[in-house]
Design a protein around this motif. Sequence first.
Motif, PDB file in Angstrom:
ATOM      1  N   THR A 113       0.494  -1.368   0.004  1.00 58.19           N
ATOM      2  CA  THR A 113       0.063   0.030   0.041  1.00 58.19           C
ATOM      3  C   THR A 113       0.678   0.974  -0.192  1.00 58.19           C
ATOM      4  O   THR A 113       1.072   2.100  -0.807  1.00 58.19           O
ATOM      5  CB  THR A 113      -0.919  -0.520   1.564  1.00 58.19           C
ATOM      6  N   GLU A 116       2.516   1.885  -3.826  1.00 58.66           N
ATOM      7  CA  GLU A 116       1.574   1.472  -4.839  1.00 58.66           C
ATOM      8  C   GLU A 116       0.981   4.031  -3.917  1.00 58.66           C
ATOM      9  O   GLU A 116       0.566   4.027  -5.256  1.00 58.66           O
ATOM     10  CB  GLU A 116       0.047   1.061  -4.773  1.00 58.66           C
ATOM     11  N   MET A 117       0.467   3.909  -3.108  1.00 55.39           N
ATOM     12  CA  MET A 117       0.066   5.062  -3.302  1.00 55.39           C
ATOM     13  C   MET A 117       1.119   6.398  -3.291  1.00 55.39           C
ATOM     14  O   MET A 117       1.006   7.428  -3.308  1.00 55.39           O
ATOM     15  CB  MET A 117      -0.381   5.193  -1.525  1.00 55.39           C
ATOM     16  N   PHE A 120       1.064   7.277  -6.264  1.00 54.11           N
ATOM     17  CA  PHE A 120       0.163   7.629  -7.091  1.00 54.11           C
ATOM     18  C   PHE A 120       0.360   9.266  -6.813  1.00 54.11           C
ATOM     19  O   PHE A 120      -0.111  10.190  -7.458  1.00 54.11           O
ATOM     20  CB  PHE A 120      -1.313   7.301  -6.348  1.00 54.11           C
ATOM     21  N   GLU A 156      -7.175   5.621 -13.380  1.00 51.46           N
ATOM     22  CA  GLU A 156      -6.038   5.120 -12.412  1.00 51.46           C
ATOM     23  C   GLU A 156      -6.858   4.672 -11.232  1.00 51.46           C
ATOM     24  O   GLU A 156      -7.425   3.929 -10.299  1.00 51.46           O
ATOM     25  CB  GLU A 156      -5.414   6.862 -10.999  1.00 51.46           C
ATOM     26  N   ARG A 157      -8.272   4.678 -11.344  1.00 56.40           N
ATOM     27  CA  ARG A 157      -9.651   4.520 -10.578  1.00 56.40           C
ATOM     28  C   ARG A 157      -9.594   2.646 -10.838  1.00 56.40           C
ATOM     29  O   ARG A 157     -10.370   2.028  -9.465  1.00 56.40           O
ATOM     30  CB  ARG A 157     -10.313   5.270 -10.655  1.00 56.40           C
ATOM     31  N   ARG A 159      -7.111   0.988 -12.023  1.00 58.77           N
ATOM     32  CA  ARG A 159      -6.214  -0.057 -11.365  1.00 58.77           C
ATOM     33  C   ARG A 159      -6.721  -1.168 -10.635  1.00 58.77           C
ATOM     34  O   ARG A 159      -7.055  -0.390  -8.607  1.00 58.77           O
ATOM     35  CB  ARG A 159      -4.300   0.723 -11.132  1.00 58.77           C
ATOM     36  N   TYR A 162      -4.146  -0.112  -7.210  1.00 61.20           N
ATOM     37  CA  TYR A 162      -4.505   1.567  -6.618  1.00 61.20           C
ATOM     38  C   TYR A 162      -5.593   1.128  -5.803  1.00 61.20           C
ATOM     39  O   TYR A 162      -6.110   2.158  -4.855  1.00 61.20           O
ATOM     40  CB  TYR A 162      -4.812   2.473  -7.866  1.00 61.20           C
ATOM     41  N   SER A 166      -5.785   2.107  -2.002  1.00 65.57           N
ATOM     42  CA  SER A 166      -6.865   3.619  -1.566  1.00 65.57           C
ATOM     43  C   SER A 166      -7.768   3.049  -0.723  1.00 65.57           C
ATOM     44  O   SER A 166      -7.791   3.911   0.506  1.00 65.57           O
ATOM     45  CB  SER A 166      -7.102   3.631  -2.540  1.00 65.57           C
TER      46      SER A 166
END
Length: 192
Positions: A113, A116-117, A120, A156-157, A159, A162, A166
Amino acid sequence: MRTDLIFIERKSMKFAAQAMFGLSLAFAVPAFAAPAAAASAPVDAVTPAHVKAVQDLLGAMQIEKVLKGVAARSHYQSEDQRKAVFAKIDRTPPAEVYQRMATPLARAISTDTAVEMTRFYNTQYGKKVIYEKYNSRGGIMMPGMVAAVPPEEKKERKRAAYVQASRQLEEAQPAIDHEAFVLLQQINKEQR
């Protein structure tokens, strides 16, 4: 006399049904609660690399601004005390804030996490999200209005990495707020 017996039988049956339902809930709730607790636990153990990944995430999130938000929502005995707390926060380097919060938050945020974040929040769109989070001006949405979603956000939303990251970061938000409050108390007690 007959109606009294029927009334008593109905009351007894109603009580028995409620008791059975209550017992079934008492034994069913722990079964449902256990998987939820396990799902919120981080997937990996806390290692130096894990702490570094969380530290990088906190930097990308500009978490020092959350610290200022916690301080702004706190109540102070006087205006001078409030100013002194903000002065101490201003004298604390952001890198120190990230470093001090990373270890406790590594229990709530997995390495995947964090990585990945961080990725992003370092994108052009992620930087815009962070900017708007801390610099938002309340907008007015009329009924029926839909906010325009840029194509990069739509992509993005969708993936999977992600979406999962998220969601975990959102679940960790209470821990982030708690650790910001704890750090604020520590900074307030320090001589700076």
